[in-house]
Design an enzyme around this catalytic site. Structure first.
Site, PDB file in Angstrom:
ATOM      1  N   LYS A 129     -39.776 -11.178  93.682  1.00  0.00           N
ATOM      2  CA  LYS A 129     -40.445 -12.486  93.968  1.00  0.00           C
ATOM      3  C   LYS A 129     -39.393 -13.122  94.842  1.00  0.00           C
ATOM      4  CE  LYS A 129     -38.208 -14.719  90.185  1.00  0.00           C
ATOM      5  NZ  LYS A 129     -37.924 -14.921  88.762  1.00  0.00           N
ATOM      6  N   TYR A 140     -22.979 -35.999 113.759  1.00  0.00           N
ATOM      7  CA  TYR A 140     -23.683 -36.968 113.223  1.00  0.00           C
ATOM      8  C   TYR A 140     -23.030 -38.111 112.345  1.00  0.00           C
ATOM      9  CZ  TYR A 140     -28.049 -35.275 115.443  1.00  0.00           C
ATOM     10  OH  TYR A 140     -28.996 -34.699 116.265  1.00  0.00           O
TER      11      TYR A 140
HETATM   12  C1  LIG Z   1     -37.140 -14.358  87.847  1.00  0.00           C
HETATM   13  C2  LIG Z   1     -37.645 -13.929  86.650  1.00  0.00           C
HETATM   14  C3  LIG Z   1     -36.896 -12.876  86.141  1.00  0.00           C
HETATM   15  C4  LIG Z   1     -35.543 -12.393  86.664  1.00  0.00           C
HETATM   16  O1  LIG Z   1     -34.476 -13.393  86.419  1.00  0.00           O
HETATM   17  P1  LIG Z   1     -32.889 -13.029  86.848  1.00  0.00           P
HETATM   18  O2  LIG Z   1     -32.394 -14.317  86.224  1.00  0.00           O
HETATM   19  O3  LIG Z   1     -32.893 -13.100  88.157  1.00  0.00           O
HETATM   20  O4  LIG Z   1     -32.744 -11.665  86.222  1.00  0.00           O
HETATM   21  C5  LIG Z   1     -37.357 -12.106  84.950  1.00  0.00           C
HETATM   22  N1  LIG Z   1     -38.509 -12.912  84.355  1.00  0.00           N
HETATM   23  C6  LIG Z   1     -39.149 -13.776  84.802  1.00  0.00           C
HETATM   24  C7  LIG Z   1     -40.503 -14.173  83.917  1.00  0.00           C
HETATM   25  C8  LIG Z   1     -38.903 -14.429  86.005  1.00  0.00           C
HETATM   26  O5  LIG Z   1     -39.573 -15.329  86.482  1.00  0.00           O
END
Ligand SMILES: *Cc1c(COP(=O)(O)O)cnc(C)c1O
Length: 373
Positions: free
Chosen positions: A40, A265
């Site tokens: 993601k 700034y």
């Molecule tokens: C993002 C996510 C993960 C992975 O989490 P990490 O801490 O990056 O390993 C696993 N499961 C779900 C549902 C997530 O949203």
């Protein structure tokens, strides 16, 4: 002819490092446990398609994204294997799940019924994952509701339960009671509904590293695949993971300023002595958070240089007084190593009061990416 102009700000992602990190994390889960590669947020800023391919080389055949559009993009780029859509999608878009062979995470009765209808019409069996909230306080049905949902799914012919998913609120904290509690609730579900016992998944990177008892048929790794420990601390468990992202820019001006000169700034920085200032073409729109103003450091010729004054939208200043040889065009490392110095996502995150995840997303998704192996 339009010439290709590359930004002077560049994110470099090392694909073999991603592949190696996947192998290392896979070796931490039991042989029978599959390891989902979370891609993601454009693979935490590393580029979703490229990262998915790098994980595939290490044997990954199951991926996770947040939204439907991301999953379709993976398919359109030829990514095979299973793809889980963790936030589901609009009811009006559910048919696309069947079309692209995607597996939604579901938490709504009507969505399940609509999926049954779509599956029937398209003569497909749609695989779904039921999301149960075991204490995260985020998405999902309660464990008490699980029974009626499971009955509903069991009664369907074109919807198949591929998984029951939950998520840890404190997987990054060893022995955290919230995590033990979530594991317990999950185990209770397993005991009560034996037919789902081989379908559960709950462990994220923190769970994989800190709670070996949380492995089921599937674990889901995100941040660790990108080389970072979920809690920001490098320990014996995480020291073999390697960051895959480097962020660099270059000096566009080097100049002398006189004692008393205000910089950038608001003149929040005033030269205490005559000094040498370097200007770099990177600012908050490139992921260099404005909260790093007067705090952050970068590397030039293998030495640390402090950020002076406010970070602007596309530009900021650094102190080169101690780095006398630096000249225009020299590489400036914002995230990564140069010589024997390293600036990690965890170091930047600590300065910005956030986590490495956000730093990687901000740099990775706001700059041109270059890939090396
Ligand atoms: C993002 C996510 C993960 C992975 O989490 P990490 O801490 O990056 O390993 C696993 N499961 C779900 C549902 C997530 O949203």
């Amino acid at each position: 002819m339009i010439e290709d102009i590359y930004s002077r700000n560049c994110v470099t992602v090392n694909l073999s490092v991603l592949t190696a990190n996947y192998r290392r994390m896979k070796s931490r889960v039991p042989e029978a446990t599959r390891l989902l590669g979370m891609v993601k947020a454009d693979a935490y800023g590393h580029g979703m398609i490229e990262a998915a391919k790098a994980f595939q080389i290490a044997g990954c055949d199951i991926f996770g994204v947040a939204e439907l559009g991301e999953a379709i993009r993976l398919r359109k780029h030829g990514i095979e294997g299973e793809i889980l859509v963790f936030l589901g999608c609009r009811r009006s878009e559910l048919s696309l799940l069947a079309k692209y062979d995607l597996q939604p995470v579901v938490f709504d009765r009507q969505d399940i019924q609509e999926l049954e209808r779509i599956g029937k019409n398209s003569r497909k069996k749609i695989k779904i994952h039921l999301k149960v909230d075991t204490g995260m306080g985020r998405l999902g049905i309660t464990p008490e509701e699980a029974g009626e949902y499971l009955d509903l799914i069991k009664s369907m012919h074109h919807v198949e339960l591929a998984g029951v998913a939950s998520h840890f609120p404190k997987g990054d904290e060893k022995d955290s009671k919230e995590t033990l509690q979530a594991i317990k609730k999950f185990e209770e579900l397993k005991r009560k509904y034996t037919w789902i016992s081989d379908k559960l998944h709950i462990a994220n990177s923190g769970g994989i590293l800190n709670f070996p008892q949380a492995h089921n048929s599937l674990s889901r790794a995100g941040i660790a695949l990108y080389g970072y420990a979920p809690d920001g601390k490098v320990t014996a468990e995480t020291e073999d993971l390697q960051p895959a992202m480097e962020v660099a820019t270059e000096l566009i001006q080097v100049k002398k300023v006189k004692k008393g000169q205000g910089i950038s700034y608001g003149h929040t920085y005033v030269a205490e002595n005559d000094m040498r200032i370097g200007v770099i073409p990177m600012g908050y729109e490139d992921g260099l958070s404005r909260t790093m103003s007067n705090k952050g450091e970068v590397l030039v010729l293998g030495k640390r240089a402090k950020i002076c004054g406010r970070i602007c939208m596309n530009i900021c200043m650094i102190d080169l007084s101690e780095i006398e040889d630096a000249v225009v065009g020299d590489k400036v490392v914002v995230l990564g190593c140069q010589g024997d110095q390293c600036i990690t996502g965890d170091e930047i995150a600590a300065r910005c009061h956030t986590i490495s995840y956000e730093i990687l997303c901000m740099f990775g998704n706001n700059n041109e990416r270059k890939y090396i192996e």
